[in-house]
Design an enzyme around this catalytic site. Sequence first.
Site, PDB file in Angstrom:
ATOM      1  N   CYS A  82       0.770  -1.361   0.005  1.00 64.00           N
ATOM      2  CA  CYS A  82      -0.020  -0.099   0.181  1.00 64.00           C
ATOM      3  C   CYS A  82       0.815   1.317  -0.149  1.00 64.00           C
ATOM      4  O   CYS A  82       1.768   1.476   0.824  1.00 64.00           O
ATOM      5  CB  CYS A  82      -0.824  -0.024   1.164  1.00 64.00           C
ATOM      6  SG  CYS A  82      -2.155   1.279   1.325  1.00 64.00           S
ATOM      7  N   CYS A  95       0.497   4.719   6.864  1.00 61.69           N
ATOM      8  CA  CYS A  95      -0.155   4.456   8.235  1.00 61.69           C
ATOM      9  C   CYS A  95       0.926   3.749   9.172  1.00 61.69           C
ATOM     10  O   CYS A  95       1.031   2.532   8.943  1.00 61.69           O
ATOM     11  CB  CYS A  95      -1.437   3.772   8.034  1.00 61.69           C
ATOM     12  SG  CYS A  95      -2.532   4.363   6.869  1.00 61.69           S
ATOM     13  N   CYS A 144       0.429  -0.047  10.178  1.00 60.64           N
ATOM     14  CA  CYS A 144      -0.091  -1.158   9.296  1.00 60.64           C
ATOM     15  C   CYS A 144       0.881  -1.970   8.982  1.00 60.64           C
ATOM     16  O   CYS A 144       1.927  -1.548   8.316  1.00 60.64           O
ATOM     17  CB  CYS A 144      -0.827  -0.188   8.298  1.00 60.64           C
ATOM     18  SG  CYS A 144      -1.740  -1.751   7.072  1.00 60.64           S
ATOM     19  N   CYS A 187     -16.954  -8.951   4.718  1.00 58.35           N
ATOM     20  CA  CYS A 187     -16.123  -7.510   4.858  1.00 58.35           C
ATOM     21  C   CYS A 187     -14.880  -7.747   4.049  1.00 58.35           C
ATOM     22  O   CYS A 187     -14.030  -8.644   4.553  1.00 58.35           O
ATOM     23  CB  CYS A 187     -15.679  -6.939   6.269  1.00 58.35           C
ATOM     24  SG  CYS A 187     -16.956  -6.775   7.375  1.00 58.35           S
ATOM     25  N   CYS A 234     -19.609  -5.876   2.852  1.00 56.71           N
ATOM     26  CA  CYS A 234     -19.004  -4.587   3.138  1.00 56.71           C
ATOM     27  C   CYS A 234     -17.567  -4.368   2.525  1.00 56.71           C
ATOM     28  O   CYS A 234     -17.008  -5.835   2.125  1.00 56.71           O
ATOM     29  CB  CYS A 234     -18.576  -4.524   4.686  1.00 56.71           C
ATOM     30  SG  CYS A 234     -17.913  -3.428   5.520  1.00 56.71           S
ATOM     31  N   CYS A 278     -19.620   2.211   8.148  1.00 59.53           N
ATOM     32  CA  CYS A 278     -19.059   1.337   9.385  1.00 59.53           C
ATOM     33  C   CYS A 278     -17.610   2.411   9.474  1.00 59.53           C
ATOM     34  O   CYS A 278     -16.854   2.505   8.411  1.00 59.53           O
ATOM     35  CB  CYS A 278     -18.490   0.232   8.624  1.00 59.53           C
ATOM     36  SG  CYS A 278     -17.433  -0.667   9.936  1.00 59.53           S
ATOM     37  N   ARG A 297     -18.237  -2.410  17.508  1.00 58.32           N
ATOM     38  CA  ARG A 297     -17.533  -3.756  17.051  1.00 58.32           C
ATOM     39  C   ARG A 297     -16.417  -3.688  17.972  1.00 58.32           C
ATOM     40  O   ARG A 297     -15.355  -2.934  17.934  1.00 58.32           O
ATOM     41  CB  ARG A 297     -17.387  -3.878  15.674  1.00 58.32           C
ATOM     42  CG  ARG A 297     -16.652  -5.244  15.480  1.00 58.32           C
ATOM     43  CD  ARG A 297     -16.344  -5.668  13.952  1.00 58.32           C
ATOM     44  NE  ARG A 297     -17.832  -5.757  13.467  1.00 58.32           N
ATOM     45  CZ  ARG A 297     -17.951  -4.853  12.117  1.00 58.32           C
ATOM     46  NH1 ARG A 297     -17.233  -4.117  11.688  1.00 58.32           N
ATOM     47  NH2 ARG A 297     -19.344  -4.828  11.787  1.00 58.32           N
TER      48      ARG A 297
HETATM   49  N1  SAM Z   1      -6.702   0.457   3.050  1.00 57.38           N
HETATM   50  C1  SAM Z   1      -8.057   0.770   3.423  1.00 57.38           C
HETATM   51  C2  SAM Z   1      -7.961   1.995   4.329  1.00 57.38           C
HETATM   52  O1  SAM Z   1      -7.229   1.991   5.122  1.00 57.38           O
HETATM   53  O2  SAM Z   1      -9.082   2.531   4.607  1.00 57.38           O
HETATM   54  C3  SAM Z   1      -8.538  -0.452   3.986  1.00 57.38           C
HETATM   55  C4  SAM Z   1      -7.796  -1.600   4.901  1.00 57.38           C
HETATM   56  S1  SAM Z   1      -7.285  -0.866   6.510  1.00 57.38           S
HETATM   57  C5  SAM Z   1      -6.246  -2.166   6.967  1.00 57.38           C
HETATM   58  C6  SAM Z   1      -8.705  -1.035   7.406  1.00 57.38           C
HETATM   59  C7  SAM Z   1      -8.440  -0.574   9.125  1.00 57.38           C
HETATM   60  O3  SAM Z   1      -7.919  -1.354   9.591  1.00 57.38           O
HETATM   61  C8  SAM Z   1      -7.496   0.840   9.263  1.00 57.38           C
HETATM   62  O4  SAM Z   1      -8.393   1.906   8.860  1.00 57.38           O
HETATM   63  C9  SAM Z   1      -7.160   0.493  10.726  1.00 57.38           C
HETATM   64  O5  SAM Z   1      -8.441   1.014  11.578  1.00 57.38           O
HETATM   65  C10 SAM Z   1      -7.459  -1.150  10.840  1.00 57.38           C
HETATM   66  N2  SAM Z   1      -6.085  -1.683  11.070  1.00 57.38           N
HETATM   67  C11 SAM Z   1      -4.864  -1.718  10.231  1.00 57.38           C
HETATM   68  N3  SAM Z   1      -3.851  -2.220  10.885  1.00 57.38           N
HETATM   69  C12 SAM Z   1      -4.385  -2.490  12.245  1.00 57.38           C
HETATM   70  C13 SAM Z   1      -3.324  -2.627  13.095  1.00 57.38           C
HETATM   71  N4  SAM Z   1      -2.274  -3.479  13.258  1.00 57.38           N
HETATM   72  N5  SAM Z   1      -4.110  -3.056  14.526  1.00 57.38           N
HETATM   73  C14 SAM Z   1      -5.472  -2.612  14.679  1.00 57.38           C
HETATM   74  N6  SAM Z   1      -6.072  -1.983  13.392  1.00 57.38           N
HETATM   75  C15 SAM Z   1      -5.550  -1.982  12.367  1.00 57.38           C
HETATM   76 FE1  SF4 Z   2      -3.009   1.084   3.368  1.00 55.59          FE
HETATM   77 FE2  SF4 Z   2      -2.709  -0.069   5.666  1.00 55.59          FE
HETATM   78 FE3  SF4 Z   2      -3.177   2.554   5.610  1.00 55.59          FE
HETATM   79 FE4  SF4 Z   2      -5.037   0.874   4.755  1.00 55.59          FE
HETATM   80  S1  SF4 Z   2      -4.427   1.172   6.613  1.00 55.59           S
HETATM   81  S2  SF4 Z   2      -4.234   2.763   3.568  1.00 55.59           S
HETATM   82  S3  SF4 Z   2      -3.828  -0.669   3.794  1.00 55.59           S
HETATM   83  S4  SF4 Z   2      -1.441   1.349   4.916  1.00 55.59           S
END
Ligand code: SAM
Ligand code: SF4
Length: 325
Positions: A57, A61, A64, A101, A132, A192, A264
């Site tokens: 990606c 973040c 992530c 989802c 979802c 959501c 949730r």
């Molecule tokens: N890329 C898209 C986005 O960021 O909107 C969708 C997938 S992203 C992985 C979805 C959500 O998963 C993130 O917004 C975050 O809130 C949650 N998430 C991701 N990594 C996480 C982690 N290590 N621990 C807890 N929540 C996490």
């Molecule tokens: Fe990409 Fe992870 Fe951020 Fe979603 S949460 S935008 S998958 S880096």
Amino acid sequence: MLDAAPIRTNWTREEAEKIYNQPFMDLLFRAQTVHREHFDPNQVQMSKLLSIKTGGCPEDCAYCSQSARNGAKLSAAKLIEVERVISEAKKAKEAGATRYCMGAAWRSPKDRDMDALEAMINGVKDLGMETCMTLGMLEEDQVFRLRDAGLDYYNHNIDTSERYYKEIITTRTFADRIETLNRVREAGIKVCAGGIVGMGEQQMDRIDMLLALATLDEHPDSVPVNQLIPIADTPLADVEKLDPIEFVRTIALARILMPKSHVRLSAGRTEMTDEMQAMCFFAGANSIFVGDTLLTADNPEEDNDKALFNRLGITAMAAGCDGSR
Ligand code: SAM
Ligand code: SF4
Ligand code: DTB
């Protein structure tokens, strides 16, 4: 009877702070009282996640595993086949999930992906499950295409307070997130939206994150509260663990501010004791992710969740239950 929990979108910071910081027993009692006005307290909704496009990606973040900018070692994969999504969804349905989802590690979908996404929505809906997706930011025409394909929910988290957001993500803004959420809501797709706690934020950030959701024009239908799953080699790998009582307070505040939303208990359950999860359900959480994998990280085994539900007398909520009691 007096309605003790009216639906309000004008909550103030002072009110939210007072609720969050009251003695724990008073907080739990109020949250459970609000919960019972709108929901059967012994029913929990079950969603299942599938990563339809993993890794690589472009966003940064800090939490992530899928960011190409983090040091995390996950390699990038392509969008998976529609048939695979449908066969996985079938298995999830058999295991009791009512909502499927699908998540993609994108900043936003490309137009070339839209046909496949529509086919996934159609296929999963044909199984009689709610759909979802969480695909990143969306343009208006993409929102319309997903809606017309029958998408029930769109997940898009605000993750934290506006103040702390900049410390966690620099490749997009809090306002970008709110914009996509408004587009999704205006198009008539259910929203959501939630966030993550335990990212080294202050108590004020947890409160402000929930306030931001509770003061949207309409409350999100689902509010996922994730506990950070620390991922090796990401900037948040070694962040200090959050006090579990603070986590439960966060769930309770979500329930009180957004009485009709499904709250949730999302990522991070593998690190929680059964007792802590029970307390979260008492505080008003009424939805979980089932199955031993979230998107890339571990989730409790199905057998563990079944045993916990049995011990607590909790049953699965039927699809489409909107909380009207
Ligand atoms: N890329 C898209 C986005 O960021 O909107 C969708 C997938 S992203 C992985 C979805 C959500 O998963 C993130 O917004 C975050 O809130 C949650 N998430 C991701 N990594 C996480 C982690 N290590 N621990 C807890 N929540 C996490
Ligand atoms: Fe990409 Fe992870 Fe951020 Fe979603 S949460 S935008 S998958 S880096
Ligand atoms: C949400 O709030 N939590 C889910 C879902 N929405 C997409 C994702 C949790 C991801 C946990 C980390 C992982 O599996 O990589």
